[in-house]
Scaffold this motif. Structure first.
Motif, PDB file in Angstrom:
ATOM      1  N   PRO A   1      75.211   5.559  40.513  1.00 16.87           N
ATOM      2  CA  PRO A   1      73.927   4.886  40.725  1.00 16.87           C
ATOM      3  C   PRO A   1      72.765   5.699  40.211  1.00 16.87           C
ATOM      4  O   PRO A   1      72.837   6.919  40.097  1.00 16.87           O
ATOM      5  N   ASN A   2      71.691   5.004  39.943  1.00 14.72           N
ATOM      6  CA  ASN A   2      70.429   5.658  39.612  1.00 14.72           C
ATOM      7  C   ASN A   2      69.638   5.813  40.890  1.00 14.72           C
ATOM      8  O   ASN A   2      69.301   4.832  41.551  1.00 14.72           O
ATOM      9  N   MET A   3      69.379   7.055  41.309  1.00 18.72           N
ATOM     10  CA  MET A   3      68.766   7.302  42.607  1.00 18.72           C
ATOM     11  C   MET A   3      67.359   6.760  42.687  1.00 18.72           C
ATOM     12  O   MET A   3      66.849   6.507  43.786  1.00 18.72           O
ATOM     13  N   LEU A   4      66.682   6.592  41.622  1.00 15.15           N
ATOM     14  CA  LEU A   4      65.331   6.040  41.641  1.00 15.15           C
ATOM     15  C   LEU A   4      65.364   4.572  41.240  1.00 15.15           C
ATOM     16  O   LEU A   4      65.965   4.217  40.223  1.00 15.15           O
ATOM     17  N   PRO A   5      64.746   3.712  42.047  1.00 17.81           N
ATOM     18  CA  PRO A   5      64.736   2.278  41.701  1.00 17.81           C
ATOM     19  C   PRO A   5      64.002   2.029  40.399  1.00 17.81           C
ATOM     20  O   PRO A   5      63.046   2.729  40.034  1.00 17.81           O
ATOM     21  N   THR A   6      64.450   1.039  39.712  1.00 18.58           N
ATOM     22  CA  THR A   6      63.781   0.634  38.490  1.00 18.58           C
ATOM     23  C   THR A   6      62.549  -0.197  38.836  1.00 18.58           C
ATOM     24  O   THR A   6      62.309  -0.542  40.002  1.00 18.58           O
ATOM     25  N   GLY A   7      61.786  -0.536  37.816  1.00 22.04           N
ATOM     26  CA  GLY A   7      60.577  -1.342  38.050  1.00 22.04           C
ATOM     27  C   GLY A   7      60.855  -2.666  38.727  1.00 22.04           C
ATOM     28  O   GLY A   7      60.203  -3.024  39.714  1.00 22.04           O
ATOM     29  N   PRO A   8      61.813  -3.447  38.195  1.00 23.47           N
ATOM     30  CA  PRO A   8      62.123  -4.716  38.890  1.00 23.47           C
ATOM     31  C   PRO A   8      62.585  -4.513  40.327  1.00 23.47           C
ATOM     32  O   PRO A   8      62.288  -5.320  41.207  1.00 23.47           O
ATOM     33  N   GLU A   9      63.360  -3.396  40.557  1.00 25.67           N
ATOM     34  CA  GLU A   9      63.813  -3.149  41.934  1.00 25.67           C
ATOM     35  C   GLU A   9      62.631  -2.819  42.851  1.00 25.67           C
ATOM     36  O   GLU A   9      62.588  -3.255  44.015  1.00 25.67           O
ATOM     37  N   TRP A  10      61.709  -2.022  42.329  1.00 21.77           N
ATOM     38  CA  TRP A  10      60.495  -1.749  43.128  1.00 21.77           C
ATOM     39  C   TRP A  10      59.761  -3.055  43.446  1.00 21.77           C
ATOM     40  O   TRP A  10      59.294  -3.271  44.580  1.00 21.77           O
ATOM     41  N   ALA A  11      59.646  -3.917  42.467  1.00 20.06           N
ATOM     42  CA  ALA A  11      58.963  -5.198  42.697  1.00 20.06           C
ATOM     43  C   ALA A  11      59.714  -6.040  43.723  1.00 20.06           C
ATOM     44  O   ALA A  11      59.123  -6.685  44.603  1.00 20.06           O
ATOM     45  N   TRP A  12      61.070  -6.006  43.605  1.00 22.40           N
ATOM     46  CA  TRP A  12      61.866  -6.770  44.579  1.00 22.40           C
ATOM     47  C   TRP A  12      61.691  -6.227  45.994  1.00 22.40           C
ATOM     48  O   TRP A  12      61.514  -6.982  46.951  1.00 22.40           O
ATOM     49  N   LEU A  13      61.735  -4.881  46.133  1.00 21.79           N
ATOM     50  CA  LEU A  13      61.553  -4.269  47.459  1.00 21.79           C
ATOM     51  C   LEU A  13      60.173  -4.582  48.034  1.00 21.79           C
ATOM     52  O   LEU A  13      60.026  -4.926  49.219  1.00 21.79           O
ATOM     53  N   ALA A  14      59.149  -4.454  47.204  1.00 19.81           N
ATOM     54  CA  ALA A  14      57.784  -4.719  47.698  1.00 19.81           C
ATOM     55  C   ALA A  14      57.615  -6.184  48.090  1.00 19.81           C
ATOM     56  O   ALA A  14      57.042  -6.511  49.141  1.00 19.81           O
ATOM     57  N   GLY A  15      58.135  -7.069  47.225  1.00 20.32           N
ATOM     58  CA  GLY A  15      58.007  -8.489  47.544  1.00 20.32           C
ATOM     59  C   GLY A  15      58.756  -8.863  48.816  1.00 20.32           C
ATOM     60  O   GLY A  15      58.263  -9.628  49.658  1.00 20.32           O
ATOM     61  N   THR A  16      59.989  -8.317  48.933  1.00 14.80           N
ATOM     62  CA  THR A  16      60.771  -8.609  50.137  1.00 14.80           C
ATOM     63  C   THR A  16      60.073  -8.105  51.388  1.00 14.80           C
ATOM     64  O   THR A  16      60.029  -8.786  52.424  1.00 14.80           O
ATOM     65  N   THR A  17      59.526  -6.898  51.300  1.00 15.00           N
ATOM     66  CA  THR A  17      58.818  -6.334  52.452  1.00 15.00           C
ATOM     67  C   THR A  17      57.607  -7.175  52.825  1.00 15.00           C
ATOM     68  O   THR A  17      57.367  -7.460  54.002  1.00 15.00           O
ATOM     69  N   LEU A  18      56.832  -7.578  51.835  1.00 17.04           N
ATOM     70  CA  LEU A  18      55.643  -8.379  52.117  1.00 17.04           C
ATOM     71  C   LEU A  18      56.006  -9.736  52.723  1.00 17.04           C
ATOM     72  O   LEU A  18      55.367 -10.209  53.663  1.00 17.04           O
ATOM     73  N   VAL A  19      57.053 -10.359  52.156  1.00 17.49           N
ATOM     74  CA  VAL A  19      57.482 -11.650  52.707  1.00 17.49           C
ATOM     75  C   VAL A  19      57.963 -11.480  54.147  1.00 17.49           C
ATOM     76  O   VAL A  19      57.658 -12.291  55.026  1.00 17.49           O
ATOM     77  N   GLY A  20      58.727 -10.397  54.411  1.00 15.90           N
ATOM     78  CA  GLY A  20      59.190 -10.145  55.769  1.00 15.90           C
ATOM     79  C   GLY A  20      58.051  -9.901  56.733  1.00 15.90           C
ATOM     80  O   GLY A  20      58.051 -10.405  57.869  1.00 15.90           O
ATOM     81  N   LEU A  21      57.055  -9.116  56.254  1.00  9.34           N
ATOM     82  CA  LEU A  21      55.891  -8.862  57.113  1.00  9.34           C
ATOM     83  C   LEU A  21      55.126 -10.155  57.394  1.00  9.34           C
ATOM     84  O   LEU A  21      54.716 -10.411  58.533  1.00  9.34           O
ATOM     85  N   ALA A  22      54.921 -10.975  56.367  1.00  6.12           N
ATOM     86  CA  ALA A  22      54.188 -12.234  56.563  1.00  6.12           C
ATOM     87  C   ALA A  22      54.944 -13.150  57.531  1.00  6.12           C
ATOM     88  O   ALA A  22      54.347 -13.765  58.424  1.00  6.12           O
ATOM     89  N   PHE A  23      56.259 -13.240  57.340  1.00  6.19           N
ATOM     90  CA  PHE A  23      57.059 -14.078  58.237  1.00  6.19           C
ATOM     91  C   PHE A  23      56.988 -13.571  59.679  1.00  6.19           C
ATOM     92  O   PHE A  23      56.865 -14.352  60.630  1.00  6.19           O
ATOM     93  N   ALA A  24      57.062 -12.238  59.840  1.00  2.00           N
ATOM     94  CA  ALA A  24      57.002 -11.653  61.177  1.00  2.00           C
ATOM     95  C   ALA A  24      55.650 -11.929  61.843  1.00  2.00           C
ATOM     96  O   ALA A  24      55.578 -12.243  63.038  1.00  2.00           O
ATOM     97  N   VAL A  25      54.566 -11.807  61.069  1.00  2.57           N
ATOM     98  CA  VAL A  25      53.239 -12.064  61.630  1.00  2.57           C
ATOM     99  C   VAL A  25      53.089 -13.525  62.038  1.00  2.57           C
ATOM    100  O   VAL A  25      52.558 -13.840  63.108  1.00  2.57           O
ATOM    101  N   ILE A  26      53.578 -14.435  61.198  1.00  2.00           N
ATOM    102  CA  ILE A  26      53.479 -15.865  61.527  1.00  2.00           C
ATOM    103  C   ILE A  26      54.265 -16.190  62.795  1.00  2.00           C
ATOM    104  O   ILE A  26      53.787 -16.882  63.693  1.00  2.00           O
TER     105      ILE A  26
END
Length: 359
Positions: A47-72
């Motif tokens: 594995p590549n220990m550092l996430p790639t750009g798309p992976e960073w975007a996926w992690l950030a998007g998933t986190t934001l969606v999870g946070l928004a869902f949790a707040v709602i």
């Protein structure tokens, strides 16, 4: 939307939970790939220990969606919880300001504890409102009952002081009669209030009530005969466990009620006893009590309606006599009842348990 108090706490808690779950998933993924690469060679590619750009975007998007869902979800949950709580809080404030009509809204009944809290508050408010109405009724009734004798006393005393009335024995006897009536009213009020507060002390003892009942009837016989009521005794001998003084007081109240309201004729004073308890009955021959009045005939300051025209009946007396009877029965762990008699009148019954049933 501005969040405060419990709403903000729930929303922040749900957001922290969602963020923590996201971090846990990411950390667990690193641990899994590390173990798999070192101990299960060939099962996974390096594995590549550092996430790639798309992976960073996926992690950030998933986190934001999870946070928004949790707040709602948190805001929605907070609203469901806060509807009954805020309603109870507002209702308590209104009750404290004197508005006893305030009631809480239960809201979503799926939140059992919050709905129970609102229901319990509404039950408390109902009880407070009933007590307030009863207190106002009692105050008005007591003032009404005391106003007449006090007015008579004041007029007679003023007349005596100004020489309008001669200071004769009859005048003083009339004044004593009014004072005796007020003293009886005060004692009746005291007995009823002590029973309601659970502070009426009874001296329970084994006794044969026949002699006590006969003495009470003889004491009242002259007054009963004057109103054309003729008492007869139907007594069953036996040992009763009671306070004889209070039972005599109840019998006096029943006989006075008959003297004031029953039609002229015979009245029967009857006692019966079995394994369940002791029963004292006073039976008259009329005119009887309408069915709609039977439910509150033992309530203080309530008078039965005239059976012929449906209007309030003769209101001689304070309206406390039968309330005292019910209070004494309650103090003996018994009850007072009024039922139609076979003679077309009323049967007033005072019953209480035997010593074994009381225990």
């Amino acid at each position: 939307m501005k969040l405060i108090g419990l709403s903000r706490t729930i929303a922040l808690t749900m957001a922290a939970m969602a963020f923590g779950i996201t971090l846990f998933v990411v950390a667990a993924s690193y641990v899994f790939y590390f173990i798999a690469f070192h101990f299960w060679e060939g099962s996974v590619s390096e594995p590549n220990m550092l996430p790639t750009g798309p992976e960073w975007a996926w992690l950030a998007g998933t986190t934001l969606v999870g946070l928004a869902f949790a707040v709602i979800v948190g805001i929605h949950l907070a609203r469901r919880i806060l509807v009954p709580l805020n309603s109870v809080t507002e209702s308590i404030r209104r009750v404290a300001q004197g508005d006893l009509d305030a009631r809480a809204t239960t809201g979503d009944r799926s939140l059992g504890e919050a709905a129970v809290l609102a229901n319990d508050f509404n039950a408390l408010a109902d009880q407070l409102q009933r007590m307030s109405k009863d207190m106002a009724f009692w105050n008005a009734a007591i003032a009404h009952e005391l106003r007449t004798p006090v007015t008579i006393l004041r007029g007679r005393l003023q007349g005596l002081a100004e020489g309008v009335f001669p200071p004769e024995t009859a005048q003083f006897q009339s004044l004593l009669t009014q004072i005796d009536g007020m003293a009886k009213l005060i004692e009746d009020l005291r007995a009823v209030s002590l029973v309601e507060n659970g502070h009426l002390n009874l001296e329970i003892q084994p006794c044969d009530l026949s002699a006590d009942i006969e003495s009470v009837v003889e004491f009242c016989r002259h007054a009963l005969n004057a109103s054309q009521h003729y008492p007869t005794l139907d007594l069953q001998s036996g040992t009763a466990y009671c306070d004889p003084f209070r039972i005599r007081q109840a019998l006096l109240a029943l006989l006075e009620n008959v003297r004031q309201h029953a039609s002229p004729g015979p009245i029967t004073i009857q006692t019966r006893q079995d394994n369940a308890g002791y029963v004292l009955r006073v039976i008259d021959t009329g005119p009887g009590i309408p069915q709609e009045d039977a439910s509150h005939i033992f309530t203080a300051f309530r008078h039965a309606r005239d059976t012929e025209n449906g209007t309030p009946g003769d209101k001689r007396g304070s309206g406390l006599g039968l309330a005292v009877v019910a209070a004494i029965a309650k103090a003996h762990h018994g009850e007072a009842r009024c039922t139609p008699s076979d003679e077309g009148g009323s049967c007033f019954e005072l019953s209480w348990p035997t010593q074994s049933h009381r225990a």
